[in-house]
Design an enzyme around this catalytic site. Structure first.
Site, mmCIF file in Angstrom:
data_model
loop_
_atom_site.group_PDB
_atom_site.id
_atom_site.type_symbol
_atom_site.label_atom_id
_atom_site.label_comp_id
_atom_site.label_asym_id
_atom_site.label_seq_id
_atom_site.Cartn_x
_atom_site.Cartn_y
_atom_site.Cartn_z
ATOM 1 N N ASP A 49 31.248 27.958 39.085
ATOM 2 C CA ASP A 49 32.654 27.485 38.761
ATOM 3 C C ASP A 49 32.947 26.696 40.040
ATOM 4 O OD1 ASP A 49 32.955 28.595 36.297
ATOM 5 O OD2 ASP A 49 33.858 30.550 36.968
ATOM 6 N N GLU A 127 44.172 26.939 41.536
ATOM 7 C CA GLU A 127 45.488 27.546 41.989
ATOM 8 C C GLU A 127 45.885 26.674 43.507
ATOM 9 O OE1 GLU A 127 42.786 28.531 44.215
ATOM 10 O OE2 GLU A 127 42.780 30.207 42.712
HETATM 11 P P1 NAP Z 1 33.999 31.026 46.362
HETATM 12 O O1 NAP Z 1 34.511 31.975 47.619
HETATM 13 O O2 NAP Z 1 32.380 30.771 46.354
HETATM 14 O O3 NAP Z 1 34.093 31.728 44.874
HETATM 15 C C1 NAP Z 1 34.830 32.770 44.951
HETATM 16 C C2 NAP Z 1 34.494 33.372 43.231
HETATM 17 O O4 NAP Z 1 35.393 32.956 42.260
HETATM 18 C C3 NAP Z 1 33.128 32.906 42.905
HETATM 19 O O5 NAP Z 1 32.477 33.873 42.022
HETATM 20 C C4 NAP Z 1 33.494 32.031 41.815
HETATM 21 O O6 NAP Z 1 32.597 31.501 40.629
HETATM 22 C C5 NAP Z 1 34.767 32.365 41.226
HETATM 23 N N1 NAP Z 1 35.746 31.538 40.533
HETATM 24 C C6 NAP Z 1 36.054 30.315 40.613
HETATM 25 N N2 NAP Z 1 36.707 29.898 39.839
HETATM 26 C C7 NAP Z 1 37.146 30.867 38.780
HETATM 27 C C8 NAP Z 1 37.786 31.010 37.822
HETATM 28 N N3 NAP Z 1 38.483 29.992 37.241
HETATM 29 N N4 NAP Z 1 37.760 32.190 37.163
HETATM 30 C C9 NAP Z 1 37.095 33.145 37.480
HETATM 31 N N5 NAP Z 1 36.139 33.069 38.776
HETATM 32 C C10 NAP Z 1 36.194 32.114 39.467
HETATM 33 O O7 NAP Z 1 34.701 29.774 46.358
HETATM 34 P P2 NAP Z 1 34.559 28.554 45.302
HETATM 35 O O8 NAP Z 1 33.305 28.932 44.295
HETATM 36 O O9 NAP Z 1 34.581 27.354 45.983
HETATM 37 O O10 NAP Z 1 35.935 28.773 44.335
HETATM 38 C C11 NAP Z 1 37.120 28.261 44.787
HETATM 39 C C12 NAP Z 1 37.927 29.410 44.088
HETATM 40 O O11 NAP Z 1 37.442 30.812 44.641
HETATM 41 C C13 NAP Z 1 39.399 29.272 44.491
HETATM 42 O O12 NAP Z 1 40.073 28.274 43.800
HETATM 43 C C14 NAP Z 1 39.936 30.991 44.352
HETATM 44 O O13 NAP Z 1 40.343 30.924 42.864
HETATM 45 C C15 NAP Z 1 38.607 31.722 44.254
HETATM 46 N N6 NAP Z 1 38.557 32.496 45.474
HETATM 47 C C16 NAP Z 1 39.040 34.085 45.225
HETATM 48 C C17 NAP Z 1 39.228 34.658 46.088
HETATM 49 C C18 NAP Z 1 39.538 36.276 45.874
HETATM 50 O O14 NAP Z 1 39.377 36.553 44.421
HETATM 51 N N7 NAP Z 1 39.649 36.985 46.799
HETATM 52 C C19 NAP Z 1 39.150 34.391 47.595
HETATM 53 C C20 NAP Z 1 38.871 33.153 47.764
HETATM 54 C C21 NAP Z 1 38.723 32.243 46.717
HETATM 55 P P3 NAP Z 1 31.173 30.939 41.064
HETATM 56 O O15 NAP Z 1 30.377 32.129 41.505
HETATM 57 O O16 NAP Z 1 30.682 30.515 39.656
HETATM 58 O O17 NAP Z 1 31.373 29.611 41.946
#
Ligand code: NAP
Ligand code: MN
Length: 270
Positions: A49, A127
């Site tokens: 993603d 977001e």
């Molecule tokens: P990352 O830190 O590598 O990814 C965080 C995780 O979120 C990965 O497992 C990613 O999936 C998953 N993800 C991304 N979009 C999603 C969605 N719409 N629904 C469910 N899971 C999702 O960062 P990144 O891959 O560049 O993605 C950025 C996104 O990570 C941000 O927009 C934010 O939503 C999310 N994030 C989450 C947290 C948390 O939950 N504490 C912290 C930082 C960021 P993949 O492995 O398939 O890439």
């Protein structure tokens, strides 16, 4: 008709993604697709993603025209429909797709206004968050121009329906079906005591409404737009709205949303 369809393929740094990109490009060449990274009609992201989010922001200024398709090289994602074992199916789907049959997901528009009148406008697929770089953040939250609450805490997250399963979910937000056209505002560690009061639960705000955050002056804030992160000073207001902008996915065999949620977060139910 795929003759002359302009396409671009984006991978990530992993070996599996790179190999898949090479294999897919070979198949697309045989089918006479034209590789074009400047004005593509279709952008294929190969990875997770996160890779699709990066691809979306590369083509943020062309979202009214570009269709996306996600191939996952790891686990099933929320924006990825095919696995790297299904490249023939990917090519078939790309040959048969057309812009009228694309599936659209709503984006959130973020408008940052600075004290000197300068403005930044971006769209996010997951977001946008605001945090204060140091110490507790203080800011007023308005809904369609009416003061709603005075927030004190680490920060706020405003997510799209498809972003509801990402960061939003980790901070206690609700999972929303992408057909619900609304934004969700979720608190990041709000302070609640006799002096400071916020609602304390996530809110689903209708498409017609605008959320405005007015952060306390003279502070540094960090803002995220999906995976992108920036530090700003002298922010006057931040407005979150849904202006009708969407991301289009090339029509293909979409896994139903609740099935994806189950596969990703629950697994088999005994
Ligand atoms: P990352 O830190 O590598 O990814 C965080 C995780 O979120 C990965 O497992 C990613 O999936 C998953 N993800 C991304 N979009 C999603 C969605 N719409 N629904 C469910 N899971 C999702 O960062 P990144 O891959 O560049 O993605 C950025 C996104 O990570 C941000 O927009 C934010 O939503 C999310 N994030 C989450 C947290 C948390 O939950 N504490 C912290 C930082 C960021 P993949 O492995 O398939 O890439
Ligand atoms: Mn990732």
């Amino acid at each position: 008709m795929n003759f002359g369809k302009k396409i671009w393929v984006i991978g990530n740094s992993s070996e599996k993604s790179q190999k898949t990109v090479t294999a897919l490009k070979k198949l697309l060449k045989v089918e006479h697709f034209i590789f074009d990274d400047i004005n593509p009609e279709i952008v294929v992201s190969v990875g997770g993603d996160g890779t699709l989010l990066r691809a979306m922001h590369m083509y943020e200024s062309q979202l009214d025209r570009v269709r996306f398709l996600g191939v996952h090289t790891g686990h099933l994602g929320f924006y990825t429909d095919f696995t790297d074992h299904e490249l023939f199916e990917v090519v078939q789907a790309l040959k048969n797709e057309n812009f009228r049959e694309a599936v659209h997901y709503p984006l959130v528009k973020v408008k940052v206004s600075f004290d000197d009148g300068y403005q930044i406008v971006r769209h996010v697929l997951n977001e946008s968050t605001i945090r204060r770089a140091s110490k507790t953040m203080l800011g007023d939250v308005q809904i369609s121009g009416e003061l709603f609450e005075r927030f004190r805490g680490d920060g706020l997250s405003i997510s799209t329906p498809t972003g509801s399963t990402a960061y939003n979910k980790s901070i206690g937000g609700a999972v929303m079906h992408p057909r619900v056209e609304a934004m969700q505002i979720a608190e990041i560690a709000s302070l609640n005591n006799r002096v400071y009061r916020t609602l304390g639960s996530p809110m689903i705000v209708a498409k017609k409404d605008t959320i405005t955050v007015i952060p306390a002056a003279e502070d540094d804030y960090s803002l995220t737009f999906d995976q992108l992160s920036f530090e700003y000073k002298n922010i006057k207001t931040i407005e979150y709205s849904m202006d009708g902008a969407t991301i289009a996915f090339a029509n293909c065999a979409h896994t139903p949303f609740w099935e994806r949620v189950k596969t990703s977060f629950i697994g088999e139910v005994e």
